[in-house]
Design an enzyme around this catalytic site. Structure first.
Site, short mmCIF file in Angstrom:
data_model
loop_
_atom_site.label_atom_id
_atom_site.label_comp_id
_atom_site.label_asym_id
_atom_site.label_seq_id
_atom_site.Cartn_x
_atom_site.Cartn_y
_atom_site.Cartn_z
N LYS A 180 2.88 8.91 -3.41
CA LYS A 180 2.87 9.09 -4.87
C LYS A 180 3.28 10.52 -5.24
O LYS A 180 4.00 10.73 -6.22
CB LYS A 180 1.49 8.77 -5.45
CG LYS A 180 1.04 7.33 -5.33
CD LYS A 180 1.94 6.33 -6.03
CE LYS A 180 1.84 6.31 -7.53
NZ LYS A 180 2.63 5.20 -8.13
N TYR B 239 -0.76 6.81 1.06
CA TYR B 239 -0.63 6.47 -0.37
C TYR B 239 -0.48 7.72 -1.25
O TYR B 239 0.53 7.84 -1.97
CB TYR B 239 -1.80 5.58 -0.83
CG TYR B 239 -1.77 5.31 -2.32
CD1 TYR B 239 -0.84 4.43 -2.86
CD2 TYR B 239 -2.64 5.97 -3.18
CE1 TYR B 239 -0.79 4.21 -4.25
CE2 TYR B 239 -2.60 5.74 -4.55
CZ TYR B 239 -1.67 4.86 -5.08
OH TYR B 239 -1.62 4.65 -6.44
N1 LIG Z 1 -5.01 0.81 -9.78
C1 LIG Z 1 -5.28 2.09 -10.01
O1 LIG Z 1 -6.45 2.49 -10.14
C2 LIG Z 1 -4.17 3.06 -10.15
C3 LIG Z 1 -2.83 2.70 -10.02
N2 LIG Z 1 -1.84 3.65 -10.17
C4 LIG Z 1 -0.43 3.30 -10.07
O2 LIG Z 1 -0.16 2.31 -11.05
C5 LIG Z 1 0.88 1.46 -10.61
C6 LIG Z 1 0.45 0.04 -10.75
O3 LIG Z 1 -0.70 -0.16 -9.95
P1 LIG Z 1 -1.58 -1.48 -10.04
O4 LIG Z 1 -1.20 -2.25 -11.24
O5 LIG Z 1 -2.98 -1.10 -9.83
O6 LIG Z 1 -1.08 -2.23 -8.73
P2 LIG Z 1 -0.64 -3.73 -8.53
O7 LIG Z 1 -0.53 -3.96 -7.08
O8 LIG Z 1 -1.52 -4.66 -9.30
O9 LIG Z 1 0.79 -3.75 -9.20
C7 LIG Z 1 1.93 -3.29 -8.57
C8 LIG Z 1 3.05 -4.25 -8.85
O10 LIG Z 1 4.21 -3.76 -8.18
C9 LIG Z 1 4.85 -4.85 -7.56
N3 LIG Z 1 5.58 -4.40 -6.39
C10 LIG Z 1 5.06 -3.92 -5.23
N4 LIG Z 1 6.04 -3.68 -4.37
C11 LIG Z 1 7.20 -3.99 -5.00
C12 LIG Z 1 8.55 -3.95 -4.62
N5 LIG Z 1 8.93 -3.56 -3.40
N6 LIG Z 1 9.48 -4.32 -5.53
C13 LIG Z 1 9.12 -4.75 -6.76
N7 LIG Z 1 7.85 -4.83 -7.15
C14 LIG Z 1 6.90 -4.45 -6.29
C15 LIG Z 1 3.73 -5.79 -7.14
O11 LIG Z 1 4.21 -7.11 -6.93
C16 LIG Z 1 2.78 -5.65 -8.30
O12 LIG Z 1 3.04 -6.64 -9.27
C17 LIG Z 1 1.19 1.87 -9.17
O13 LIG Z 1 2.35 2.64 -9.16
C18 LIG Z 1 -0.02 2.70 -8.75
O14 LIG Z 1 0.33 3.65 -7.81
C19 LIG Z 1 -2.14 4.94 -10.48
C20 LIG Z 1 -3.43 5.33 -10.62
C21 LIG Z 1 -4.55 4.43 -10.47
C1 LIG Z 2 -12.89 1.28 -2.73
C2 LIG Z 2 -13.46 2.63 -3.11
C3 LIG Z 2 -14.96 2.50 -3.33
C4 LIG Z 2 -15.67 2.04 -2.09
C5 LIG Z 2 -16.70 3.05 -1.66
C6 LIG Z 2 -17.80 2.45 -0.80
C7 LIG Z 2 -17.25 1.69 0.35
C8 LIG Z 2 -18.66 3.58 -0.31
O1 LIG Z 2 -18.58 1.56 -1.59
C9 LIG Z 2 -12.82 3.18 -4.39
C10 LIG Z 2 -13.45 4.51 -4.77
C11 LIG Z 2 -12.38 5.29 -5.51
C12 LIG Z 2 -11.22 4.34 -5.62
C13 LIG Z 2 -9.82 4.94 -5.80
C14 LIG Z 2 -9.74 5.83 -7.01
O2 LIG Z 2 -10.16 5.14 -8.17
C15 LIG Z 2 -8.37 6.40 -7.23
C16 LIG Z 2 -7.24 5.49 -7.02
C17 LIG Z 2 -6.04 5.79 -7.58
C18 LIG Z 2 -4.89 5.08 -7.30
O3 LIG Z 2 -3.79 5.50 -7.64
C19 LIG Z 2 -4.97 3.84 -6.53
C20 LIG Z 2 -6.35 3.30 -6.35
C21 LIG Z 2 -7.36 4.40 -6.02
C22 LIG Z 2 -6.93 5.02 -4.69
C23 LIG Z 2 -8.77 3.81 -5.94
C24 LIG Z 2 -8.91 2.83 -4.75
C25 LIG Z 2 -10.34 2.35 -4.51
C26 LIG Z 2 -11.32 3.51 -4.36
C27 LIG Z 2 -10.99 4.29 -3.10
#
Ligand SMILES: NC(=O)C1=CN([C@@H]2O[C@H](COP(=O)(O)OP(=O)(O)OC[C@H]3O[C@@H](n4cnc5c(N)ncnc54)[C@H](O)[C@@H]3O)[C@@H](O)[C@H]2O)C=CC1
Ligand SMILES: C[C@H](CCCC(C)(C)O)[C@H]1CC[C@H]2[C@@H]3[C@H](O)CC4=CC(=O)CC[C@]4(C)[C@H]3CC[C@]12C
EC number: 1.1.1.-
Length: 369
Positions: free
Chosen positions: A163, A159
């Site tokens: 990214k 992952y």
């Molecule tokens: N959730 C988090 O804590 C963080 C997320 N991100 C980034 O933010 C973005 C959004 O993440 P989330 O909303 O958490 O994830 P999510 O899984 O809820 O949303 C991702 C969306 O992308 C769509 N998708 C996946 N594969 C696809 C494909 N092949 N074609 C078209 N659509 C596709 C999914 O259907 C989904 O709706 C991602 O790029 C992720 O890497 C960055 C930092 C933290």
């Molecule tokens: C799932 C983890 C916590 C479980 C720990 C346990 C098993 C000891 O209770 C989450 C801890 C940190 C999270 C990640 C972090 O917030 C940064 C992220 C950034 C992204 O771009 C995607 C999601 C994630 C990797 C997020 C995923 C869950 C954790 C690993």
């Protein structure tokens, strides 16, 4: 410059617009982007909630498509002024293969860039991640760091690798001539761990707590701080960045910005308790209940079981060597770069973000009990 009433109406495309973050970006654009003329929502899985948006004043076009399919991306991008590329495969649990993660996150991003170049779209905002920087495999802390803080970014997990590569592609594409001869302007936003309405892992923790009679057990020392940011503020930063890219192309083009707000610095578990506590859960222990070596052992065991069971069943628990390392390494940002470059200020206060998230956990899990 023309006033907002006369300003040209713009076509925006949000990839991944039905995901956790994507839905907030879509709703934020509709609420806060006065120049929005058409909003295209591109996702592999379209949400039913999109239907209600189609009755509003802005044309909302739902496009079911796959970012790995270059022709589908090109068709969606054609005629768009701005692309916000949030689509991605967020998997740190081993649910998808490394190849699939690479295909969606890297090749998908390449397809978005090429589509912009071919069709003449000039402005691209990419949702990167703090994971592009760290925590690294050595467990080095990143304490209140900013975009210029030196840090040894060493990745091995698919992952963060994907990214990092995708972010690099986006930044490198800045300045490329698009169809028509004008330069492409790109930037990347790096959210820390996002929380808020729609956060599935939060819901999973809540359900786990309910199954355990309302208790969660501390696994990580309270002193390990983990950066978190409210989804509404992440969405707002995307909207602002997209809006300002044209006027501030020279300053913002090719830049990265951490996504931050006023959420307090806390351990992952203590932070989650800000929401789960008011929902009735309790975190047991002021110190981790299990010694760290045992957690490392259990995480390794989970990884082994995942590998052994893969031909039969998908075993993908929350605890694995990677998630343990991330949760157990201090990684917090403190920066004002987005504020300086494009005037970003969080739209939602910590109190507001907290209340909204609590209400969501209560509503989402109330219906699931
Ligand atoms: N959730 C988090 O804590 C963080 C997320 N991100 C980034 O933010 C973005 C959004 O993440 P989330 O909303 O958490 O994830 P999510 O899984 O809820 O949303 C991702 C969306 O992308 C769509 N998708 C996946 N594969 C696809 C494909 N092949 N074609 C078209 N659509 C596709 C999914 O259907 C989904 O709706 C991602 O790029 C992720 O890497 C960055 C930092 C933290
Ligand atoms: C799932 C983890 C916590 C479980 C720990 C346990 C098993 C000891 O209770 C989450 C801890 C940190 C999270 C990640 C972090 O917030 C940064 C992220 C950034 C992204 O771009 C995607 C999601 C994630 C990797 C997020 C995923 C869950 C954790 C690993």
């Amino acid at each position: 410059m023309a006033d907002s009433a006369q300003a040209q109406k713009l076509v925006y495309l949000v990839t991944g617009g039905c995901g956790f973050l994507g839905e907030h970006v879509v709703r934020m654009l509709l609420q806060r982007e006065p120049r929005l003329g058409e909003l295209r929502v591109f996702d592999r899985h379209l949400g039913p909630w999109l239907e209600e948006l189609k009755t509003g004043p802005v044309r909302v076009t739902a496009i079911q498509g796959d970012v790995t399919q270059a022709h589908e991306v090109a068709a969606a991008v054609a005629g768009a002024h701005v692309v916000i590329h949030t689509a991605g495969l967020v998997d740190v649990f081993g649910r998808a293969s490394p190849e699939t993660i690479h295909e969606v996150n890297v090749q998908g991003t390449r397809n978005v860039i090429e589509a912009c170049v071919q069709t003449g779209t000039r402005f691209l905002v990419y949702t990167s991640s703090m994971e592009v920087v760290g925590p690294n495999t050595k467990g080095h802390p990143f304490y209140r760091g900013n975009e210029d803080t030196p840090y040894e970014a060493v990745h091995s997990h698919p992952y963060p690798c994907s990214k990092a590569l995708a972010e690099w592609l986006v930044l490198e594409a800045n300045g490329r001539k698009v169809h028509g001869g004008l330069p492409l302007v790109t930037c990347a936003l790096r959210p820390t761990g996002i929380y808020g309405e729609g956060h599935q892992i939060m819901r999973d923790f809540y359900r786990q707590g309910l199954r355990l009679g309302g208790w969660l057990f501390r696994a990580i020392p309270a002193s390990v701080e983990h950066g978190r940011v409210y989804v509404g503020n992440v969405a707002w930063m995307h909207v602002l960045a997209a809006r300002e890219l044209e006027q501030r192309a020279a300053l913002m083009g090719g830049q990265v910005y951490f996504c931050y707000d006023g959420s307090p610095y806390k351990s992952y578990e203590d932070f989650n308790m800000e929401f789960l506590g008011p929902c009735g859960l309790r975190l047991v222990g002021t110190r981790p209940l299990l010694p760290y070596w045992l957690l490392v052992f259990l995480a390794a065991l989970n990884a082994l079981l995942q590998w052994l069971l893969r031909p039969l069943v998908l075993y993908a628990p929350l605890l694995n060597p990677y998630t343990l390392a991330v949760a157990n390494t201090t990684f917090t940002v403190s920066t004002d770069k987005a504020q300086r470059h494009f005037g970003y200020e969080p739209l939602f206060s910590w109190e507001d973000s907290r209340t909204r998230t609590i209400l969501w956990v209560q509503a989402a899990t109330g219906s699931a009990q």
